[in-house]
Write a protein that holds these residues in place. Structure first.
Motif, PDB file in Angstrom:
ATOM      1  N   LEU A  93      36.448  33.556  35.124  1.00  0.00           N
ATOM      2  CA  LEU A  93      37.213  35.070  35.082  1.00  0.00           C
ATOM      3  C   LEU A  93      38.051  35.204  33.702  1.00  0.00           C
ATOM      4  O   LEU A  93      37.555  36.510  33.055  1.00  0.00           O
ATOM      5  CB  LEU A  93      38.038  35.460  36.649  1.00  0.00           C
ATOM      6  N   ALA A 148      36.880  38.810  42.692  1.00  0.00           N
ATOM      7  CA  ALA A 148      36.815  39.089  41.382  1.00  0.00           C
ATOM      8  C   ALA A 148      35.165  38.874  40.489  1.00  0.00           C
ATOM      9  O   ALA A 148      35.848  39.685  39.652  1.00  0.00           O
ATOM     10  CB  ALA A 148      38.188  37.916  41.846  1.00  0.00           C
ATOM     11  N   ASP A 166      34.891  45.441  36.918  1.00  0.00           N
ATOM     12  CA  ASP A 166      35.557  45.751  36.871  1.00  0.00           C
ATOM     13  C   ASP A 166      36.487  46.189  35.470  1.00  0.00           C
ATOM     14  O   ASP A 166      36.691  45.361  34.606  1.00  0.00           O
ATOM     15  CB  ASP A 166      37.160  44.576  37.643  1.00  0.00           C
ATOM     16  N   ASP A 175      42.475  45.469  36.120  1.00  0.00           N
ATOM     17  CA  ASP A 175      41.167  45.498  37.290  1.00  0.00           C
ATOM     18  C   ASP A 175      41.187  43.417  36.939  1.00  0.00           C
ATOM     19  O   ASP A 175      41.597  42.945  37.839  1.00  0.00           O
ATOM     20  CB  ASP A 175      40.526  46.063  37.932  1.00  0.00           C
ATOM     21  N   MET A 176      40.779  43.330  35.522  1.00  0.00           N
ATOM     22  CA  MET A 176      40.210  41.991  35.593  1.00  0.00           C
ATOM     23  C   MET A 176      41.741  41.130  35.926  1.00  0.00           C
ATOM     24  O   MET A 176      41.580  39.762  36.057  1.00  0.00           O
ATOM     25  CB  MET A 176      39.279  42.063  34.246  1.00  0.00           C
ATOM     26  N   SER A 222      43.351  40.630  39.244  1.00  0.00           N
ATOM     27  CA  SER A 222      42.642  39.542  39.634  1.00  0.00           C
ATOM     28  C   SER A 222      42.298  38.141  39.507  1.00  0.00           C
ATOM     29  O   SER A 222      42.549  37.181  39.624  1.00  0.00           O
ATOM     30  CB  SER A 222      41.135  39.991  39.345  1.00  0.00           C
TER      31      SER A 222
END
Length: 471
Positions: free
Chosen positions: A291, A437, A442, A446-447, A450
């Motif tokens: 991520l 996630a 996103d 939003d990332m 997460s």
């Protein structure tokens, strides 16, 4: 066995593998997890590395099965498992998934979830975990002779023994040497039953396991029972008996795969490939890094540069403050958020402290915000005793009800206490959040949310072996 019989066994095994190859190549290239032949494909995927290990070189079946058992298929199945699905085909897909997706954190998290599911059969859990408690349970089953033998019991015993021996790659350590004798006597009884019952799968599995215990065990009689029932198309039937009808993949994949394994073990006698290595993948940390890589490739607004740089530094251990040319000042509210992100991570705290030139915080009340700010400033911080039972109960309730806000609030408080092992329901909820996630498309804000969540959960559920005492 003489050389002519060895040659015959290899020939008939190859005929069975050719039948499997034809049926597998007839499957669609982009299979879905709802395809009716998914379980048969996954079964072949489980056996393919075993055939390679016995041959001492990659088996043709391993090459063929990888054309249909794709990382995307395993990933889709892992998402279903993390959402709670437990169909036999999906479980078998996870057992075979390491062939093509061993580095995928979604697959790793799905395997951990299945290993902790007490409702699953013991052989499947043992295939996914080296937990000593599971090993002890397996030994009790293997050394206890049943009052009544059934095909399911034979399958359970055989799968447990195969997992303990890693299909011949290593010899397990049991509680006492006499246990091997008890297991051997158990197998001899199962062999007599399997031949009398005419069950192809049972005879094949017991023959394989007898060779695991004794490389020189005579299998001529059992092998003769197997090779004489091969159908003209190359498949093997479920029952020992004559037949000429062609069979479909779902119908004959199980017996054919098991007979192929038994013939390989009889012809090659022992494991010849590299020994498998049990991995400790830390999937939450892997998910956090993936991520972070996605966030690093996204266009980050200037207003989020400091937060994003701090979160990326926390997730990767690298200095992203210079890379993103983050601002050198922060409002009190943002500084409190950054202190929360850095808490108990000395690397990100040190980089941010120097970047912002923060003074050491004087002593004050031990609130969450105050302790996190003290950690960021480099002041001494006391980590409390293990998690209070009331907080553990609240955390578990939030996990069961899907209250993610309360769940993460409890996780934040838990980080202020000594490292422990959260309950399985908490670990399961954390994996679901990680899967969500990784699969969501996103926005950058939003990332960031997460990523901070995953960094916190990875710290709690997969702590480093030697954590620093202070920033």
């Amino acid at each position: 066995m003489d050389g002519s019989l060895d040659q015959l066994m290899r020939l008939l095994s190859n005929r069975g593998l050719e039948w499997l190859r034809q049926r597998i190549m007839a499957l669609p290239e982009a299979m879905s997890v709802d395809h009716p032949d998914l379980g048969a494909l996954a079964m072949v995927g489980q056996a393919a590395p075993v055939l390679s290990g016995l041959r001492g070189r990659i088996s043709p079946m391993e090459v063929i099965v990888m054309r249909r058992l794709t990382p995307d298929l395993v990933r889709a199945g892992a998402i279903r498992v993390l959402e709670g699905a437990r169909t036999p085909d999906l479980v078998r897909l996870m057992l075979a998934g390491g062939l093509v997706a061993c580095d995928d954190p979604l697959w790793q998290m799905a395997c951990e979830t299945l290993a902790e599911d007490a409702a699953l059969p013991l052989p499947q859990r043992l295939a996914l975990s080296d937990d000593p408690a599971l090993l002890a349970q397996a030994e009790r089953v293997l050394t206890t002779s049943p009052r009544r033998i059934t095909p399911d019991h034979v399958t359970t015993v055989a799968q447990l023994l195969m997992q303990l021996f890693h299909y011949g790659a290593r010899r397990p350590r049991l509680s006492q040497a006499r246990a091997f004798t008890q297991i051997f006597d158990h197998l001899r009884r199962l062999a007599d039953w399997a031949q009398a019952a005419g069950c192809t799968a049972s005879v094949a599995q017991v023959a394989f396991c007898l060779r695991l215990l004794d490389e020189d065990y005579p299998l001529a009689e059992m092998v003769s029972d197997l090779i004489q029932v091969q159908r003209p198309d190359g498949s093997f039937p479920a029952r020992l008996g004559f037949g000429t009808a062609d069979q479909e993949l779902a119908q004959a994949a199980g017996p054919t795969v098991l007979v192929a394994m038994a013939l390989h073990m009889a012809a090659w006698r022992r494991w010849r490939g590299a020994a498998p290595v049990w991995l400790q993948p830390h999937p939450l940390r892997t998910a956090t890094r993936l991520l972070a890589d996605r966030l690093a490739r996204a266009p980050i607004p200037d207003t989020l540069a400091l937060h994003a740089a701090t979160s990326l530094t926390r997730a990767t251990g690298q200095d992203w403050l210079r890379r993103l040319s983050a601002p050198r000042g922060a409002e009190p509210a943002l500084l409190a958020d950054l202190a929360r992100v850095c808490f108990r991570d000395p690397i990100s705290a040190r980089h941010l402290r120097r970047w912002l030139d923060l003074p050491r915080l004087p002593a004050g009340p031990a609130t969450l915000d105050r302790v996190e700010a003290a950690w960021l400033s480099g002041a001494p911080v006391l980590i409390a005793s293990p998690l209070p039972p009331a907080l553990s109960a609240l955390w578990e309730r939030a996990a069961r009800t899907g209250d993610d806000v309360l769940f993460m609030d409890c996780a934040r408080i838990a980080l202020h206490h000594g490292d422990g092992v959260p309950a399985p329901v908490i670990r399961d909820r954390a994996r679901r959040l990680a899967a969500r996630a990784l699969t969501a498309q996103d926005s950058v804000p939003d990332m960031l949310v997460s990523l901070d969540r995953l960094s916190l959960l990875a710290q709690l559920l997969e702590p480093e072996p030697a954590a620093a005492a202070a920033a």
